[in-house]
Design a protein around this motif. Sequence first.
Motif, PDB file in Angstrom:
ATOM      1  N   MET A   1       0.839  -1.196   0.000  1.00  9.60           N
ATOM      2  CA  MET A   1       0.000   0.000   0.000  1.00  9.60           C
ATOM      3  C   MET A   1       0.881   1.256   0.000  1.00  9.60           C
ATOM      4  O   MET A   1       1.795   1.376   0.814  1.00  9.60           O
ATOM      5  N   ASP A  28      -4.804   6.889  -0.957  1.00 11.88           N
ATOM      6  CA  ASP A  28      -4.078   5.625  -0.929  1.00 11.88           C
ATOM      7  C   ASP A  28      -4.029   5.013  -2.319  1.00 11.88           C
ATOM      8  O   ASP A  28      -4.934   5.224  -3.137  1.00 11.88           O
ATOM      9  N   ASP A  31      -1.734  -1.948  -3.782  1.00 10.57           N
ATOM     10  CA  ASP A  31      -0.717  -2.711  -4.503  1.00 10.57           C
ATOM     11  C   ASP A  31      -1.297  -3.248  -5.814  1.00 10.57           C
ATOM     12  O   ASP A  31      -2.430  -3.737  -5.865  1.00 10.57           O
ATOM     13  N   GLU A  64       4.042   6.905   2.626  1.00  7.59           N
ATOM     14  CA  GLU A  64       4.475   5.642   3.209  1.00  7.59           C
ATOM     15  C   GLU A  64       4.302   4.494   2.215  1.00  7.59           C
ATOM     16  O   GLU A  64       3.373   4.501   1.403  1.00  7.59           O
ATOM     17  N   ILE A  65       5.195   3.525   2.325  1.00  4.24           N
ATOM     18  CA  ILE A  65       5.025   2.233   1.665  1.00  4.24           C
ATOM     19  C   ILE A  65       4.893   1.194   2.769  1.00  4.24           C
ATOM     20  O   ILE A  65       5.835   0.970   3.546  1.00  4.24           O
ATOM     21  N   ASP A  66       3.715   0.618   2.874  1.00  2.00           N
ATOM     22  CA  ASP A  66       3.438  -0.372   3.925  1.00  2.00           C
ATOM     23  C   ASP A  66       3.795   0.163   5.313  1.00  2.00           C
ATOM     24  O   ASP A  66       4.381  -0.550   6.146  1.00  2.00           O
TER      25      ASP A  66
END
Length: 264
Positions: A1, A28, A31, A64-66
């Motif tokens: 995400m 958001d 993926d 953010e990534i995850d």
Amino acid sequence: MLKFDNVSVTFRKRDGQPFQALEDVSFDIADGSFVALIGPSGCGKTTLLKIVAGLQKATSGRVEIDGATITSPGPDRALVFQNFVLLPWYDVITNVAFGLEARGVGKAERLARAAAELKKVGLAGFEHHLPHELSGGMQQRVGIARALVVEPRIILMDEPFGALDALTRSVMQRDLAAIWSEEGNDRTAVFVTHSMQEAVFLADRIVLMNTRPGRVEEVIEVPFERPRGEGVTRSAEYRDFVDYLSSRLEQMQRTDMQPTELPA
């Protein structure tokens, strides 16, 4: 995400005065999805892309990534520019393999992987041509192959077809749509464009942005299933969707052009 959480960016103008480029941008990206950012010039689309790439820092908020905040470039992301940015002294296959070489991949493997990506983008047989021997569209295919060969989790594209003529651009859109239909679930794409038709044809979701300062007006799901071909662009539903985006952008531009009332 991939998560944009209240991202704001303020620059300093030459006279030292602050200029707010982005204000509280939040959305958001799931993926495996393909998301297009569209909006008037100056709404901060490229600035958002640079933050994801780790080339620009937010003044406040975060991306953010995850759950991990992006603070620098990383091997999980690759960027495709509007200008081809190929190394003119290297042949095509060496340009494509360059990122793999930087990551320590052995010569035989990186050349094999580069050749496979060139075949995928329709450039088999051009491995040993120099960039200046290729057309603009072919050079951009090399740029896309170079981004894909490192197997990034997120691919960032900043007006990648903006410098191409209309016919070549249309061909590149169809080719990218076909590639994405085949392997898109393996990676996420964030695609900046000024073309509403391009956004609708390629994306799963469209983030419509406004300017002064840059902000999100609407996040829109694209209703067309993959794979997508020319039949989609000939449909009444496609035309209606593009017309809706056009009307929204025109409405925003008219609002931005309204004169500001001066105090009495």
